[in-house]
Design a protein around this motif. Structure first.
Motif, PDB file in Angstrom:
ATOM      1  N   THR A 139     -12.353  14.522  39.501  1.00  0.00           N
ATOM      2  CA  THR A 139     -12.444  15.657  38.801  1.00  0.00           C
ATOM      3  C   THR A 139     -12.517  15.228  37.250  1.00  0.00           C
ATOM      4  N   SER A 140     -13.587  15.928  36.607  1.00  0.00           N
ATOM      5  CA  SER A 140     -13.940  15.919  35.392  1.00  0.00           C
ATOM      6  C   SER A 140     -13.624  17.025  34.676  1.00  0.00           C
ATOM      7  N   TYR A 141     -13.468  17.039  33.407  1.00  0.00           N
ATOM      8  CA  TYR A 141     -13.094  18.485  32.596  1.00  0.00           C
ATOM      9  C   TYR A 141     -14.049  18.534  31.364  1.00  0.00           C
ATOM     10  N   THR A 142     -14.540  19.819  31.098  1.00  0.00           N
ATOM     11  CA  THR A 142     -15.143  20.050  29.962  1.00  0.00           C
ATOM     12  C   THR A 142     -14.488  21.138  29.139  1.00  0.00           C
ATOM     13  N   LEU A 143     -14.991  21.363  27.896  1.00  0.00           N
ATOM     14  CA  LEU A 143     -14.365  22.179  27.158  1.00  0.00           C
ATOM     15  C   LEU A 143     -15.587  22.838  26.402  1.00  0.00           C
ATOM     16  N   LEU A 144     -15.655  24.069  26.372  1.00  0.00           N
ATOM     17  CA  LEU A 144     -16.732  24.727  25.884  1.00  0.00           C
ATOM     18  C   LEU A 144     -16.329  25.450  24.346  1.00  0.00           C
ATOM     19  N   PRO A 145     -16.811  24.621  23.424  1.00  0.00           N
ATOM     20  CA  PRO A 145     -16.267  25.386  21.979  1.00  0.00           C
ATOM     21  C   PRO A 145     -16.915  26.842  21.662  1.00  0.00           C
ATOM     22  N   VAL A 146     -16.130  27.773  21.518  1.00  0.00           N
ATOM     23  CA  VAL A 146     -16.862  29.145  21.617  1.00  0.00           C
ATOM     24  C   VAL A 146     -16.815  29.450  20.211  1.00  0.00           C
ATOM     25  N   PHE A 147     -18.155  29.832  19.796  1.00  0.00           N
ATOM     26  CA  PHE A 147     -18.790  30.362  18.449  1.00  0.00           C
ATOM     27  C   PHE A 147     -20.037  30.767  18.288  1.00  0.00           C
ATOM     28  N   THR A 148     -20.398  31.613  17.361  1.00  0.00           N
ATOM     29  CA  THR A 148     -21.711  32.251  17.537  1.00  0.00           C
ATOM     30  C   THR A 148     -22.515  31.607  16.381  1.00  0.00           C
ATOM     31  N   ASP A 149     -23.647  31.093  16.792  1.00  0.00           N
ATOM     32  CA  ASP A 149     -24.448  30.404  15.544  1.00  0.00           C
ATOM     33  C   ASP A 149     -25.023  31.508  14.747  1.00  0.00           C
ATOM     34  N   PRO A 150     -24.889  31.440  13.417  1.00  0.00           N
ATOM     35  CA  PRO A 150     -25.565  32.458  12.547  1.00  0.00           C
ATOM     36  C   PRO A 150     -27.067  32.427  12.967  1.00  0.00           C
ATOM     37  N   PRO A 151     -27.595  33.529  12.442  1.00  0.00           N
ATOM     38  CA  PRO A 151     -29.104  34.048  12.797  1.00  0.00           C
ATOM     39  C   PRO A 151     -30.161  32.942  12.270  1.00  0.00           C
ATOM     40  N   ALA A 152     -29.742  32.739  11.093  1.00  0.00           N
ATOM     41  CA  ALA A 152     -30.774  31.734  10.256  1.00  0.00           C
ATOM     42  C   ALA A 152     -30.752  30.379  10.957  1.00  0.00           C
ATOM     43  N   LEU A 153     -31.965  29.849  11.406  1.00  0.00           N
ATOM     44  CA  LEU A 153     -32.219  28.572  11.813  1.00  0.00           C
ATOM     45  C   LEU A 153     -31.877  27.432  10.979  1.00  0.00           C
ATOM     46  N   GLY A 154     -31.475  26.427  11.428  1.00  0.00           N
ATOM     47  CA  GLY A 154     -30.949  25.284  10.690  1.00  0.00           C
ATOM     48  C   GLY A 154     -29.542  24.675  10.534  1.00  0.00           C
ATOM     49  N   ASN A 155     -28.805  25.275  11.513  1.00  0.00           N
ATOM     50  CA  ASN A 155     -27.104  25.066  11.524  1.00  0.00           C
ATOM     51  C   ASN A 155     -27.119  23.924  12.296  1.00  0.00           C
ATOM     52  N   ARG A 156     -26.337  22.877  11.825  1.00  0.00           N
ATOM     53  CA  ARG A 156     -25.787  21.768  12.282  1.00  0.00           C
ATOM     54  C   ARG A 156     -24.322  21.562  12.512  1.00  0.00           C
ATOM     55  N   TYR A 157     -24.112  21.047  13.559  1.00  0.00           N
ATOM     56  CA  TYR A 157     -22.584  20.793  13.992  1.00  0.00           C
ATOM     57  C   TYR A 157     -22.210  19.328  14.431  1.00  0.00           C
ATOM     58  N   LEU A 158     -20.945  18.965  14.173  1.00  0.00           N
ATOM     59  CA  LEU A 158     -20.458  17.868  14.353  1.00  0.00           C
ATOM     60  C   LEU A 158     -19.013  18.148  15.117  1.00  0.00           C
ATOM     61  N   PHE A 159     -18.751  17.832  16.413  1.00  0.00           N
ATOM     62  CA  PHE A 159     -17.455  18.022  17.062  1.00  0.00           C
ATOM     63  C   PHE A 159     -16.812  16.456  17.232  1.00  0.00           C
ATOM     64  N   SER A 160     -15.582  16.247  16.801  1.00  0.00           N
ATOM     65  CA  SER A 160     -14.964  15.248  16.744  1.00  0.00           C
ATOM     66  C   SER A 160     -13.539  15.741  17.799  1.00  0.00           C
ATOM     67  N   TYR A 161     -13.449  14.987  18.712  1.00  0.00           N
ATOM     68  CA  TYR A 161     -12.228  15.146  19.359  1.00  0.00           C
ATOM     69  C   TYR A 161     -11.360  14.041  19.863  1.00  0.00           C
ATOM     70  N   THR A 162     -10.007  14.243  19.991  1.00  0.00           N
ATOM     71  CA  THR A 162      -9.059  13.048  20.695  1.00  0.00           C
ATOM     72  C   THR A 162      -8.325  13.637  21.558  1.00  0.00           C
ATOM     73  N   VAL A 163      -7.676  12.555  22.737  1.00  0.00           N
ATOM     74  CA  VAL A 163      -6.953  12.912  23.712  1.00  0.00           C
ATOM     75  C   VAL A 163      -5.532  12.635  23.512  1.00  0.00           C
ATOM     76  N   ASN A 164      -4.601  13.719  23.460  1.00  0.00           N
ATOM     77  CA  ASN A 164      -3.217  13.384  22.933  1.00  0.00           C
ATOM     78  C   ASN A 164      -3.004  12.734  21.836  1.00  0.00           C
ATOM     79  N   ASN A 165      -2.321  11.730  21.706  1.00  0.00           N
ATOM     80  CA  ASN A 165      -2.062  10.917  20.408  1.00  0.00           C
ATOM     81  C   ASN A 165      -3.062   9.560  20.361  1.00  0.00           C
TER      82      ASN A 165
END
Length: 268
Positions: A139-165
């Motif tokens: 079994t593997s797990y996923t997380l869906l970040p819940v957000f709504t992209d703004p209407p204007a084109l050109g938004n960029r995102y970086l997600f950084s995540y860690t497990v426990n400590n």
């Protein structure tokens, strides 16, 4: 040159399979490496300055301890950073805000380096939704970040995540080229030890800490290039090269002005 940043990134666009990247660059040493960040959160903010080493040498990067480092923005705010050791310089009173254009100026070893980064407006990080899938009985797990992209084109995102400590960071870059103006549909696939990432396997009860950054195009290009170069590195059949820095005068690294929003969740 040897790997300057040991970064784990997701596959570009719709695929999100993370892996550890040991990026072998051109076999040279002595190039300046700059890593700078300013955010919309309370400071201090940090800039680290080191030198590259050849990939035939050990991972011990010489630090630059006598540089002049100045951070400014287009509203007139300026500060000279103080050296605190280990190649790291920090602000004391500087305040980062979305919408401003930030300039980093560094004088080191008789050379001058400059970089600019525009801090985007923050996008609300509403929630994390969990899902799972089975492959080969595991079994593997996923997380869906819940957000709504703004209407204007050109938004960029970086997600950084860690497990426990565990200090190991995982990264995934998103763009709105596919899903502009819509709720996010792209999940983060959490590490599984089958991916040979420091034997980290997410299981029930683990806490995942996720940081969402809104970044500008140059920083997005930098992280996207790291992924592409990892595919063309050792075993890839393509001569390695350097990712495109937004810092002048041949410096390696990046300067990023970005917003930060954080959420954590426990795997169930």
């Amino acid at each position: 040159m040897k790997n300057i940043f040991l970064i784990i990134l997701s596959l570009f666009l719709l695929t999100s399979c993370e892996k550890e990247i040991d990026l072998d660059l051109q076999d040279e040493s002595g190039q300046i490496v700059i890593e700078g960040n300013v955010t919309d959160q309370a400071g201090p903010y940090f800039v680290k300055i080191t030198k590259s080493v050849a990939f035939t040498e050990a991972n011990q990067y010489p630090v630059i301890a006598d540089a002049e480092v100045i951070l400014s923005d287009n509203s007139g705010q300026t500060e000279t950073l103080q050296y605190i050791g280990n190649g790291t310089y920090q602000t004391s009173t500087y305040v980062g805000q979305p919408g401003k254009i930030y300039t980093l100026k560094i004088t080191a070893e008789g050379q001058q380096y400059t970089a600019q980064s525009t801090m985007p407006d923050a996008v609300d990080f509403e929630d994390l939704e969990q899902d799972s899938f089975a492959v080969g009985g595991e079994t593997s797990y996923t997380l869906l970040p819940v957000f709504t992209d703004p209407p204007a084109l050109g938004n960029r995102y970086l997600f950084s995540y860690t497990v426990n400590n565990n200090p190991k960071k995982f990264f995934s870059e998103f763009s709105d080229n596919v899903n502009n103006g819509m709720p996010n549909q792209r999940p983060l696939i959490l590490p599984n030890d089958d991916e040979e990432v420091d034997d980290i396997k997410v299981v029930v009860g683990d806490t995942i800490h996720v940081e969402m950054q809104c970044i500008d195009q140059s920083v997005y290009t930098y992280y996207s290039a790291l992924l592409q170069l990892s595919g063309g590195g050792p075993g890839g059949g393509v001569t390695p090269t350097n990712p495109p820095s937004n810092i002048s005068n041949g410096a390696l690294g990046y300067f990023s002005a970005h917003t930060v929003r954080k959420r954590s969740t426990v795997i169930q």
